[in-house]
Design an enzyme around this catalytic site. Structure first.
Site, PDB file in Angstrom:
ATOM      1  N   SER A 136     -12.143  23.502  44.801  1.00 21.85           N
ATOM      2  CA  SER A 136     -11.999  22.678  46.003  1.00 21.85           C
ATOM      3  C   SER A 136     -11.988  21.196  45.681  1.00 21.85           C
ATOM      4  O   SER A 136     -11.288  20.402  46.320  1.00 21.85           O
ATOM      5  CB  SER A 136     -13.140  22.981  46.984  1.00 21.85           C
ATOM      6  OG  SER A 136     -13.062  24.296  47.449  1.00 21.85           O
ATOM      7  N   HIS A 183     -34.016 -25.746  51.397  1.00 17.09           N
ATOM      8  CA  HIS A 183     -35.152 -25.282  52.199  1.00 17.09           C
ATOM      9  C   HIS A 183     -34.875 -25.487  53.698  1.00 17.09           C
ATOM     10  O   HIS A 183     -35.802 -25.556  54.502  1.00 17.09           O
ATOM     11  CB  HIS A 183     -36.454 -26.003  51.808  1.00 17.09           C
ATOM     12  CG  HIS A 183     -36.688 -26.061  50.340  1.00 17.09           C
ATOM     13  ND1 HIS A 183     -37.276 -25.036  49.638  1.00 17.09           N
ATOM     14  CD2 HIS A 183     -36.373 -27.020  49.421  1.00 17.09           C
ATOM     15  CE1 HIS A 183     -37.334 -25.364  48.348  1.00 17.09           C
ATOM     16  NE2 HIS A 183     -36.782 -26.554  48.192  1.00 17.09           N
ATOM     17  N   SER A 313     -21.724 -16.691  77.958  1.00 15.98           N
ATOM     18  CA  SER A 313     -22.900 -16.017  78.514  1.00 15.98           C
ATOM     19  C   SER A 313     -22.621 -15.658  79.962  1.00 15.98           C
ATOM     20  O   SER A 313     -22.024 -16.446  80.701  1.00 15.98           O
ATOM     21  CB  SER A 313     -24.133 -16.926  78.425  1.00 15.98           C
ATOM     22  OG  SER A 313     -25.197 -16.415  79.199  1.00 15.98           O
ATOM     23  N   ARG A 327     -21.094 -11.094  64.975  1.00 19.50           N
ATOM     24  CA  ARG A 327     -20.554  -9.768  64.693  1.00 19.50           C
ATOM     25  C   ARG A 327     -20.420  -9.565  63.189  1.00 19.50           C
ATOM     26  O   ARG A 327     -20.751  -8.498  62.661  1.00 19.50           O
ATOM     27  CB  ARG A 327     -19.189  -9.593  65.360  1.00 19.50           C
ATOM     28  CG  ARG A 327     -18.507  -8.271  64.984  1.00 19.50           C
ATOM     29  CD  ARG A 327     -17.098  -8.172  65.537  1.00 19.50           C
ATOM     30  NE  ARG A 327     -17.089  -8.172  66.984  1.00 19.50           N
ATOM     31  CZ  ARG A 327     -15.965  -8.065  67.707  1.00 19.50           C
ATOM     32  NH1 ARG A 327     -14.789  -7.975  67.103  1.00 19.50           N
ATOM     33  NH2 ARG A 327     -16.027  -8.069  69.023  1.00 19.50           N
ATOM     34  N   ARG A 362     -18.769  12.097  53.495  1.00 17.82           N
ATOM     35  CA  ARG A 362     -17.743  12.138  54.552  1.00 17.82           C
ATOM     36  C   ARG A 362     -17.913  10.971  55.518  1.00 17.82           C
ATOM     37  O   ARG A 362     -16.937  10.506  56.112  1.00 17.82           O
ATOM     38  CB  ARG A 362     -17.822  13.456  55.325  1.00 17.82           C
ATOM     39  CG  ARG A 362     -17.341  14.677  54.565  1.00 17.82           C
ATOM     40  CD  ARG A 362     -17.568  15.946  55.380  1.00 17.82           C
ATOM     41  NE  ARG A 362     -17.388  17.142  54.582  1.00 17.82           N
ATOM     42  CZ  ARG A 362     -16.419  18.034  54.756  1.00 17.82           C
ATOM     43  NH1 ARG A 362     -15.511  17.823  55.695  1.00 17.82           N
ATOM     44  NH2 ARG A 362     -16.337  19.107  54.000  1.00 17.82           N
TER      45      ARG A 362
END
Length: 512
Positions: A136, A183, A313, A327, A362
């Protein structure tokens, strides 16, 4: 036992009924089951299509075809020209083929054999020789390698586009002084372009790492059930040279340089790990860039694109939230978690292979590339339309510049014969007084006025005003940017192989 068999037959009948419904276009709506947001919301159509079921299982059929072709070329006469022609005519898995395979898998509990039977139905002359000698993993593993190679090619072009965007941005703003931060506290000045050049430099390293892994990728080939070639030795009458020639033919037909030197039932899962380490590098670079942009947006210095009718908003109408950069950070966090899974999967392969690698791969292999694709789409969109506010940047520089010229003041005083230690102490006291006025009283930075009012600094009073030109304190920033991002520079040379693509490339459109 009889009841179980009856239940199984009923389930198969139900699947067959669903097949008939599908043929009549009466299938269930996609809105009635979970859909991954990666494909429905974030990634590109081409990457989504590459890892689709049709792409994957059609690749299985192509692998079965080239195996049969190669075996015939090496003298297996039972494989007829008719069988090969029927296989060639049905390489793309149709919707009906998928439903046939689904019924077969329900009966046989084996996805590869289900698709062997489905292929045999449309290529009956080949039904007896499909998958001849193979295990397989001949189709599953080799398909993963093909898909990962093609996916890296897609990523490399998109990564080159982002580097190109940022390089142009860096060149445009190579001489605009801006506050540097160590920093997250104001440090010596750099330029807007110098910071962007560092972004591009990190992405260049990702490009080179992925190029290396893509070019180093090899094929599993036809190695037998445990990597000993035993089944193919039997097919070829004990001729090991033909086993080697078979794999050379398979590599030639699939575009791989060679097979891995050692294989078990699978190619070593170490391959997945090293690829994931390279691909996840995109995420770490992207998150660093996006977080820098989010900070700069907070300071109102640089913003990501914001469209005319975009809403920041639902409650605070004035807001311009950096949602695209947010995102990118969110998707990057998920991609950076993938190498841990691949490391654990590799480490958990007992002896010559255990099937607990299957379900997780998978998900993880497609998701790794879908995430990287979505991140690069976001970066392309953001880096193509960054908005710079020079006056705001300069205002913030001027707030801190009096503190930043103190080292130069000390150097000038020493050059005029003043003790360095005395100069340091005098400037330290005044700096803390000015800092207190800024922080405790909310007043402007009046350090320069304090210096002009202190007799100790009289030797450099006449030079103070010219010392407040911010461009004097960016070091070699402009030269560094030109050398790295300018025409004929490092990146210009590095992206030569992508020039044709870049000349035609357009900015990625985000779905939301």
């Amino acid at each position: 036992m009889a009841d179980n068999q009856k239940e199984l037959e009923l389930q198969i009948q139900e699947l067959q009924q669903q097949l008939e419904q599908m043929k009549a276009n009466r299938g269930p709506s996609v809105y009635d089951s979970y859909q991954t947001t990666l494909t429905s919301r974030y990634c590109s159509p081409e990457m989504s299509k590459l890892f689709s079921q049709r792409s994957r299982h059609s690749t299985w059929r192509k692998l079965w075809l080239i195996l049969a072709e190669s075996e015939k070329e090496l003298g297996i006469d039972t494989i007829t020209s008719e069988a090969l022609e029927q296989m060639r005519s049905h390489l793309e898995v149709t919707d009906e083929d998928f439903e046939v395979a689904r019924v077969e898998e329900k009966r046989r509990r084996h996805d590869v054999m289900a698709h062997v039977h489905a292929f045999g139905e449309v290529a009956p002359a080949a039904a007896g020789i499909i998958h001849y000698g193979a295990t397989s993993c001949y189709v599953t593993d080799n398909t993963e390698l093909i898909l990962m190679k093609d996916a890296m090619d897609l990523l490399l072009r998109k990564l080159a586009k982002v580097i190109w965007n940022i390089s142009k941005f860096a060149t445009q703003w190579k001489d605009l002084p801006t506050l540097a931060y160590t920093h997250l506290q104001p440090a010596q000045l750099i330029t807007v372009g110098k910071r962007a050049a560092e972004w591009a430099h990190n992405l260049q390293m990702d490009l080179e790492r992925i190029e290396y892994e893509r070019n180093a990728l090899k094929f599993r080939g036809a190695q037998g059930t445990t990597g000993t070639h035993a089944s193919f030795l039997e097919i070829f009458g004990g001729d090991g040279a033909k086993c080697d020639e078979l794999n050379k033919l398979l590599c030639k037909k699939t575009g791989f340089p060679s097979c891995y030197d050692i294989s078990t039932q699978t190619y070593t899962r170490k391959v997945d790990l090293v690829i994931s380490n390279a691909v996840s590098g995109i995420a770490s670079s992207a998150q660093k860039i996006a977080q820098d942009i989010r900070h700069l947006a907070n300071w109102k210095e640089i913003e990501e694109p914001f469209e005319k009718d975009q809403i920041g908003s639902s409650a605070m109408a004035y807001k311009r939230n950096p949602m695209r950069s947010e995102r990118i950070c969110s998707l990057s966090r998920e991609l950076m978690s993938k190498p841990v899974n691949f490391a654990n999967t590799f480490a958990d392969q007992w002896m010559e292979r255990t099937l607990d690698d299957s379900a997780i791969r998978r998900m993880d292999i497609p998701e790794m590339f879908l995430l990287a694709d979505a991140i690069l789409m976001g970066l392309d969109n953001v880096s193509s339309g960054l908005v710079v506010y020079p006056k705001r940047i300069d205002a913030r520089v001027q707030e801190e510049l009096p503190f930043m010229i103190t080292e130069s003041i000390i150097m000038k005083l020493v050059a005029k014969g003043v003790s360095r230690q005395e100069a340091h102490e005098e400037i330290r006291v005044l700096s803390h007084q000015a800092g207190s006025a800024v922080k405790d009283e909310g007043k402007p930075n009046d350090l320069v006025a304090r210096i002009k009012a202190t007799e100790f600094f009289k030797p450099i009073w006449e030079e103070l005003d010219t010392m407040l030109e911010s461009g004097l304190y960016t070091g070699r920033s402009v030269e560094i940017v030109e050398r790295f991002c300018g025409e004929g520079g490092v990146l210009d040379q590095r992206l030569k192989d992508y020039k044709g693509f870049l000349e035609k490339a357009t900015t990625a459109e985000l779905n939301v």
